[in-house]
Design a protein around this motif. Structure first.
Motif, PDB file in Angstrom:
ATOM      1  N   PRO A  13       0.681  -1.138   0.016  1.00  0.00           N
ATOM      2  CA  PRO A  13       0.082  -0.114  -0.160  1.00  0.00           C
ATOM      3  C   PRO A  13       0.992   1.275   0.045  1.00  0.00           C
ATOM      4  CG  PRO A  13      -0.906  -1.515   1.609  1.00  0.00           C
ATOM      5  CD  PRO A  13       0.256  -2.265   1.022  1.00  0.00           C
ATOM      6  N   ASP A  14       1.926   1.356   0.701  1.00  0.00           N
ATOM      7  CA  ASP A  14       2.587   2.405   0.882  1.00  0.00           C
ATOM      8  C   ASP A  14       3.465   2.457  -0.669  1.00  0.00           C
ATOM      9  OD1 ASP A  14       1.783   2.906   3.438  1.00  0.00           O
ATOM     10  OD2 ASP A  14       4.040   2.860   4.338  1.00  0.00           O
ATOM     11  N   VAL A  15       3.918   1.641  -1.350  1.00  0.00           N
ATOM     12  CA  VAL A  15       4.524   1.794  -2.442  1.00  0.00           C
ATOM     13  C   VAL A  15       3.512   2.127  -3.698  1.00  0.00           C
ATOM     14  CG1 VAL A  15       5.837   0.569  -4.470  1.00  0.00           C
ATOM     15  CG2 VAL A  15       6.310   0.082  -2.077  1.00  0.00           C
ATOM     16  N   LYS A  16       2.335   1.699  -3.304  1.00  0.00           N
ATOM     17  CA  LYS A  16       1.326   2.287  -4.362  1.00  0.00           C
ATOM     18  C   LYS A  16       1.029   3.625  -4.106  1.00  0.00           C
ATOM     19  CE  LYS A  16      -1.529  -2.013  -4.944  1.00  0.00           C
ATOM     20  NZ  LYS A  16      -2.394  -2.816  -4.667  1.00  0.00           N
ATOM     21  N   ALA A  17       1.274   4.301  -2.672  1.00  0.00           N
ATOM     22  CA  ALA A  17       0.860   5.484  -2.470  1.00  0.00           C
ATOM     23  C   ALA A  17       1.968   6.289  -3.088  1.00  0.00           C
ATOM     24  CB  ALA A  17       0.637   5.774  -1.155  1.00  0.00           C
TER      25      ALA A  17
ATOM     26  N   SER B 241       6.639   6.130   6.824  1.00  0.00           N
ATOM     27  CA  SER B 241       6.287   4.639   6.710  1.00  0.00           C
ATOM     28  C   SER B 241       7.058   3.814   7.402  1.00  0.00           C
ATOM     29  CB  SER B 241       6.542   4.455   5.056  1.00  0.00           C
ATOM     30  OG  SER B 241       6.335   3.300   4.785  1.00  0.00           O
ATOM     31  N   LYS B 242       6.680   2.664   7.800  1.00  0.00           N
ATOM     32  CA  LYS B 242       7.386   1.666   8.543  1.00  0.00           C
ATOM     33  C   LYS B 242       7.292   0.315   7.431  1.00  0.00           C
ATOM     34  CE  LYS B 242       6.129   2.852  12.971  1.00  0.00           C
ATOM     35  NZ  LYS B 242       7.353   3.528  13.332  1.00  0.00           N
ATOM     36  N   SER B 243       7.105   0.647   6.150  1.00  0.00           N
ATOM     37  CA  SER B 243       7.009  -0.536   5.283  1.00  0.00           C
ATOM     38  C   SER B 243       8.402  -0.910   4.790  1.00  0.00           C
ATOM     39  CB  SER B 243       5.870  -0.133   3.941  1.00  0.00           C
ATOM     40  OG  SER B 243       6.199  -0.849   2.981  1.00  0.00           O
ATOM     41  N   ALA B 244       8.622  -2.119   5.049  1.00  0.00           N
ATOM     42  CA  ALA B 244      10.107  -2.657   4.463  1.00  0.00           C
ATOM     43  C   ALA B 244      10.151  -2.428   2.812  1.00  0.00           C
ATOM     44  CB  ALA B 244      10.372  -4.062   4.833  1.00  0.00           C
TER      45      ALA B 244
END
Length: 252
Positions: A131-135, A201-204
């Protein structure tokens, strides 16, 4: 070809704030690394900011057109706006095609695999589901279109000046300091949102995406045709502009 999205550093290069000379030179080719010129050109001028720039170009042409020439050609001054859009889109597409020609795709692909690993395409496909990459990709796409519109108008304005085409005023927001256009530029808004997204973001997956994007940026810096790029000044990028404007009664 991979569907690349560039890191925040690369986005800053597109926005005119490159941290080094190599990145500065590669900044314009970055615009077309992942999108075809035939798609980028119209997309850049369908967003609100691009439409404002296109309208400004139309107004400048309308106010610059020679009255006797318009009468001879049977062109109503009020009808010029419809004629200027095709000129702008043709010049934009031509510029992006020339920039695309400075990218050695085979060398880029090989260098990217050296930097990011042989499975970089599959890895990029995987992280794009986050989701964070999509954003990030959504914001970056919007930023790229705004920058593409800005670059087109800037180069067109410079080419017209060099060719001594008789425009009654400049078109580029930076040249005119027209507050309406400057305030409408969404670049800083998008950059702020991107930096906020990355910092919070905490997304790896997003972290890995940025690493891959930085590798792509480095691969382009290492492999794009620098000598060919350096030959592309505003007049070369906007070849045929003098003829296009003469067709709507704006001459030298």
């Amino acid at each position: 070809m991979y569907r690349l999205a560039l890191s925040v550093l690369a986005i800053l290069a597109l926005s005119g704030a490159p941290p080094c000379q190599a990145q500065s030179q590669a900044g314009l080719p970055l615009l077309v690394l992942e999108i075809r010129p035939a798609v980028l050109a119209p997309a850049a001028f369908t967003r609100p900011y691009g439409r404002l720039l296109a309208a400004e170009f139309g107004e400048v042409v309308r106010d610059s057109a020679n009255a006797d020439c318009l009468k001879t050609k049977g062109i109503e001054r009020t009808a010029l706006a419809k004629r200027t859009i095709p000129i702008l889109l043709r010049q934009a597409r031509q510029m992006f095609e020339l920039l695309d020609g400075t990218i050695d795709r085979a060398a880029f692909d090989a260098r990217l695999r050296e930097l990011a690993g042989p499975n970089v395409e599959a890895e990029w496909a995987r992280v794009r589901n986050d989701p964070d990459v999509k954003a990030f990709l959504t914001l970056y796409s919007s930023l790229r279109l705004a920058v593409a519109a800005d670059v087109t108008i800037e180069k067109l304005d410079m080419a017209a000046s060099i060719l001594r085409i008789k425009l009654v005023r400049s078109i580029s927001p930076l040249a005119t300091a027209k507050e309406e256009l400057i305030n409408a530029n969404p670049r800083d808004e998008y950059l702020g949102k991107l930096n906020e997204l990355v910092s919070k973001s905490k997304s790896a997956a997003l972290g890995r995406h940025i690493e891959l994007a930085e590798a792509a940026q480095k691969a382009l810096e290492n492999t794009f045709k620098r000598d060919s790029f350096l030959k592309l000044g505003p007049v070369q990028l906007m070849a045929g502009l003098e003829r296009d404007l003469a067709d709507v009664c704006v001459g030298r």
